[in-house]
Design a protein around this motif. Structure first.
Motif, PDB file in Angstrom:
ATOM      1  N   LEU A 196      -1.093 -45.662  -9.852  1.00 39.21           N
ATOM      2  CA  LEU A 196      -1.696 -44.957  -8.551  1.00 39.21           C
ATOM      3  C   LEU A 196      -2.107 -43.582  -9.103  1.00 39.21           C
ATOM      4  O   LEU A 196      -1.307 -42.712  -9.682  1.00 39.21           O
ATOM      5  N   ALA A 197      -3.297 -43.143  -8.475  1.00 40.29           N
ATOM      6  CA  ALA A 197      -3.705 -41.564  -9.023  1.00 40.29           C
ATOM      7  C   ALA A 197      -3.695 -40.987  -7.424  1.00 40.29           C
ATOM      8  O   ALA A 197      -4.330 -41.572  -6.524  1.00 40.29           O
ATOM      9  N   ILE A 198      -3.665 -39.863  -7.443  1.00 40.70           N
ATOM     10  CA  ILE A 198      -3.581 -38.931  -6.268  1.00 40.70           C
ATOM     11  C   ILE A 198      -4.522 -37.914  -6.748  1.00 40.70           C
ATOM     12  O   ILE A 198      -4.817 -37.694  -7.829  1.00 40.70           O
ATOM     13  N   GLN A 199      -5.082 -37.327  -5.615  1.00 40.03           N
ATOM     14  CA  GLN A 199      -6.155 -36.103  -5.883  1.00 40.03           C
ATOM     15  C   GLN A 199      -5.548 -34.892  -5.964  1.00 40.03           C
ATOM     16  O   GLN A 199      -4.667 -34.536  -4.839  1.00 40.03           O
ATOM     17  N   ARG A 200      -5.505 -33.854  -6.497  1.00 39.66           N
ATOM     18  CA  ARG A 200      -4.852 -32.323  -6.510  1.00 39.66           C
ATOM     19  C   ARG A 200      -6.351 -31.353  -6.435  1.00 39.66           C
ATOM     20  O   ARG A 200      -7.149 -31.458  -7.222  1.00 39.66           O
TER      21      ARG A 200
ATOM     22  N   THR B  73       0.521 -40.729 -10.568  1.00 35.65           N
ATOM     23  CA  THR B  73       1.755 -40.495 -10.099  1.00 35.65           C
ATOM     24  C   THR B  73       2.777 -41.856 -10.350  1.00 35.65           C
ATOM     25  O   THR B  73       2.118 -42.974  -9.666  1.00 35.65           O
ATOM     26  N   ALA B  74       3.391 -41.940 -11.165  1.00 37.04           N
ATOM     27  CA  ALA B  74       4.181 -43.273 -11.559  1.00 37.04           C
ATOM     28  C   ALA B  74       5.223 -43.805 -10.660  1.00 37.04           C
ATOM     29  O   ALA B  74       5.445 -44.943 -10.783  1.00 37.04           O
ATOM     30  N   GLY B  75       5.745 -42.799  -9.847  1.00 30.14           N
ATOM     31  CA  GLY B  75       6.672 -43.204  -8.933  1.00 30.14           C
ATOM     32  C   GLY B  75       7.122 -42.362  -7.981  1.00 30.14           C
ATOM     33  O   GLY B  75       6.220 -41.412  -7.802  1.00 30.14           O
ATOM     34  N   GLY B  76       8.200 -42.586  -7.088  1.00 31.40           N
ATOM     35  CA  GLY B  76       8.557 -41.918  -6.015  1.00 31.40           C
ATOM     36  C   GLY B  76       9.858 -42.342  -5.586  1.00 31.40           C
ATOM     37  O   GLY B  76      10.368 -42.953  -6.155  1.00 31.40           O
ATOM     38  N   ALA B  77      10.091 -41.873  -4.148  1.00 33.96           N
ATOM     39  CA  ALA B  77      11.354 -42.187  -3.451  1.00 33.96           C
ATOM     40  C   ALA B  77      11.063 -42.863  -2.210  1.00 33.96           C
ATOM     41  O   ALA B  77      10.326 -42.152  -1.706  1.00 33.96           O
ATOM     42  N   VAL B  78      11.499 -44.142  -1.860  1.00 34.74           N
ATOM     43  CA  VAL B  78      11.269 -44.561  -0.367  1.00 34.74           C
ATOM     44  C   VAL B  78      11.937 -43.725   0.539  1.00 34.74           C
ATOM     45  O   VAL B  78      13.093 -43.074   0.471  1.00 34.74           O
ATOM     46  N   GLU B  79      11.206 -43.294   1.649  1.00 32.52           N
ATOM     47  CA  GLU B  79      11.809 -42.734   2.759  1.00 32.52           C
ATOM     48  C   GLU B  79      11.863 -43.473   3.759  1.00 32.52           C
ATOM     49  O   GLU B  79      13.111 -43.298   4.565  1.00 32.52           O
TER      50      GLU B  79
ATOM     51  N   THR C  37       5.480 -39.600  -3.120  1.00 32.03           N
ATOM     52  CA  THR C  37       5.515 -39.586  -4.440  1.00 32.03           C
ATOM     53  C   THR C  37       5.810 -38.355  -5.233  1.00 32.03           C
ATOM     54  O   THR C  37       6.461 -37.402  -4.596  1.00 32.03           O
ATOM     55  N   LEU C  38       6.248 -38.537  -6.643  1.00 32.46           N
ATOM     56  CA  LEU C  38       6.550 -37.399  -7.308  1.00 32.46           C
ATOM     57  C   LEU C  38       5.648 -36.027  -7.122  1.00 32.46           C
ATOM     58  O   LEU C  38       6.026 -35.083  -7.260  1.00 32.46           O
ATOM     59  N   ALA C  39       4.500 -36.280  -6.873  1.00 28.33           N
ATOM     60  CA  ALA C  39       3.352 -35.120  -6.694  1.00 28.33           C
ATOM     61  C   ALA C  39       3.402 -34.801  -5.387  1.00 28.33           C
ATOM     62  O   ALA C  39       2.878 -33.743  -5.028  1.00 28.33           O
TER      63      ALA C  39
ATOM     64  N   VAL D 148      11.142 -45.927  -6.818  1.00 28.14           N
ATOM     65  CA  VAL D 148      10.392 -46.949  -7.126  1.00 28.14           C
ATOM     66  C   VAL D 148       9.059 -46.741  -8.077  1.00 28.14           C
ATOM     67  O   VAL D 148       8.845 -45.525  -8.182  1.00 28.14           O
ATOM     68  N   ALA D 149       8.279 -47.484  -8.703  1.00 25.49           N
ATOM     69  CA  ALA D 149       7.454 -47.351  -9.473  1.00 25.49           C
ATOM     70  C   ALA D 149       6.124 -47.704  -8.508  1.00 25.49           C
ATOM     71  O   ALA D 149       6.469 -48.642  -7.814  1.00 25.49           O
ATOM     72  N   LEU D 150       5.033 -47.146  -8.631  1.00 29.38           N
ATOM     73  CA  LEU D 150       3.917 -47.429  -7.958  1.00 29.38           C
ATOM     74  C   LEU D 150       2.579 -47.588  -8.747  1.00 29.38           C
ATOM     75  O   LEU D 150       2.352 -47.326  -9.838  1.00 29.38           O
ATOM     76  N   ALA D 151       1.923 -48.749  -8.067  1.00 27.19           N
ATOM     77  CA  ALA D 151       0.660 -49.193  -8.884  1.00 27.19           C
ATOM     78  C   ALA D 151      -0.193 -49.906  -7.967  1.00 27.19           C
ATOM     79  O   ALA D 151       0.233 -50.061  -6.637  1.00 27.19           O
ATOM     80  N   ILE D 152      -1.591 -49.789  -8.181  1.00 22.60           N
ATOM     81  CA  ILE D 152      -2.601 -50.474  -7.200  1.00 22.60           C
ATOM     82  C   ILE D 152      -3.013 -51.660  -7.990  1.00 22.60           C
ATOM     83  O   ILE D 152      -3.179 -51.733  -9.176  1.00 22.60           O
ATOM     84  N   ASP D 153      -3.196 -52.749  -7.082  1.00 24.43           N
ATOM     85  CA  ASP D 153      -3.712 -54.172  -7.594  1.00 24.43           C
ATOM     86  C   ASP D 153      -5.256 -54.191  -7.695  1.00 24.43           C
ATOM     87  O   ASP D 153      -5.816 -53.310  -7.123  1.00 24.43           O
ATOM     88  N   ASP D 154      -5.581 -55.462  -8.070  1.00 26.93           N
ATOM     89  CA  ASP D 154      -7.072 -55.532  -7.960  1.00 26.93           C
ATOM     90  C   ASP D 154      -7.616 -55.682  -6.500  1.00 26.93           C
ATOM     91  O   ASP D 154      -8.755 -55.348  -6.574  1.00 26.93           O
ATOM     92  N   ALA D 155      -6.987 -55.798  -5.383  1.00 28.34           N
ATOM     93  CA  ALA D 155      -7.282 -55.732  -4.225  1.00 28.34           C
ATOM     94  C   ALA D 155      -7.422 -54.562  -3.593  1.00 28.34           C
ATOM     95  O   ALA D 155      -7.314 -54.191  -2.510  1.00 28.34           O
ATOM     96  N   MET D 156      -6.977 -53.414  -4.464  1.00 28.85           N
ATOM     97  CA  MET D 156      -6.757 -52.146  -4.010  1.00 28.85           C
ATOM     98  C   MET D 156      -5.678 -51.739  -2.725  1.00 28.85           C
ATOM     99  O   MET D 156      -5.356 -50.926  -2.086  1.00 28.85           O
ATOM    100  N   ARG D 157      -4.486 -52.684  -3.146  1.00 30.83           N
ATOM    101  CA  ARG D 157      -3.157 -52.507  -2.441  1.00 30.83           C
ATOM    102  C   ARG D 157      -2.273 -51.625  -3.309  1.00 30.83           C
ATOM    103  O   ARG D 157      -2.097 -51.970  -4.552  1.00 30.83           O
ATOM    104  N   VAL D 158      -1.541 -50.732  -2.676  1.00 28.16           N
ATOM    105  CA  VAL D 158      -0.652 -50.136  -3.418  1.00 28.16           C
ATOM    106  C   VAL D 158       0.804 -50.713  -3.228  1.00 28.16           C
ATOM    107  O   VAL D 158       1.174 -51.440  -2.289  1.00 28.16           O
ATOM    108  N   TRP D 159       1.417 -50.716  -4.390  1.00 32.29           N
ATOM    109  CA  TRP D 159       2.661 -51.784  -4.442  1.00 32.29           C
ATOM    110  C   TRP D 159       3.888 -50.880  -5.177  1.00 32.29           C
ATOM    111  O   TRP D 159       3.451 -50.239  -5.889  1.00 32.29           O
ATOM    112  N   ALA D 160       5.123 -51.044  -4.540  1.00 30.54           N
ATOM    113  CA  ALA D 160       6.291 -50.288  -4.910  1.00 30.54           C
ATOM    114  C   ALA D 160       7.059 -51.401  -5.752  1.00 30.54           C
ATOM    115  O   ALA D 160       7.233 -52.410  -4.886  1.00 30.54           O
ATOM    116  N   ARG D 161       7.701 -51.026  -6.605  1.00 33.91           N
ATOM    117  CA  ARG D 161       8.534 -51.974  -7.372  1.00 33.91           C
ATOM    118  C   ARG D 161       9.673 -51.223  -7.661  1.00 33.91           C
ATOM    119  O   ARG D 161       9.695 -50.041  -8.386  1.00 33.91           O
TER     120      ARG D 161
END
Length: 103
Positions: A6-10, A38-44, A68-70, A88-101
């Motif tokens: 997952l990429a965020i804009q700054r 941003t490789a990950g974060g914490a569930v709120e 996210t960590l950012a 959690v680790a964050l990623a985006i799949d081919d359908a542009m869905r954000v996934w938390a693992r």
């Protein structure tokens, strides 16, 4: 399923981090951005959707608000239930869905 980090804009002017991307910075109004992974974060918060209109028998959908960590909060799907505070680790799949693992 192929995934990307997952990429965020700054904002280049004031450093404000946003997700999803915007045309102008909500803090200073600038329009120049840099992208950072941003490789990950914490569930709120988390929830589960058990019944969806038109999707009978499709199974549960697990959702979580992840700080996210950012800094920005993103809504992510998960394959399992997550709890507040989970890392959690964050990623985006081919359908542009954000996934938390869970890490």
């Amino acid at each position: 399923m192929s995934e990307t980090v997952l990429a965020i804009q700054r904002c280049n002017a004031c450093g404000e981090a946003v997700f999803p991307a915007r045309y102008r910075c909500p803090r200073c109004g600038a329009a120049q951005w840099s992208s950072e992974p941003t490789a990950g974060g914490a569930v709120e918060e988390s929830t589960v959707v058990r019944h969806r209109v038109g999707a009978e028998g499709a199974g549960d959908v697990y959702l979580a608000s992840v700080r996210t960590l950012a800094g920005p909060v993103v809504i992510a799907r998960s394959e399992t239930a997550l709890c507040a505070g989970d890392a959690v680790a964050l990623a985006i799949d081919d359908a542009m869905r954000v996934w938390a693992r869970a890490r």
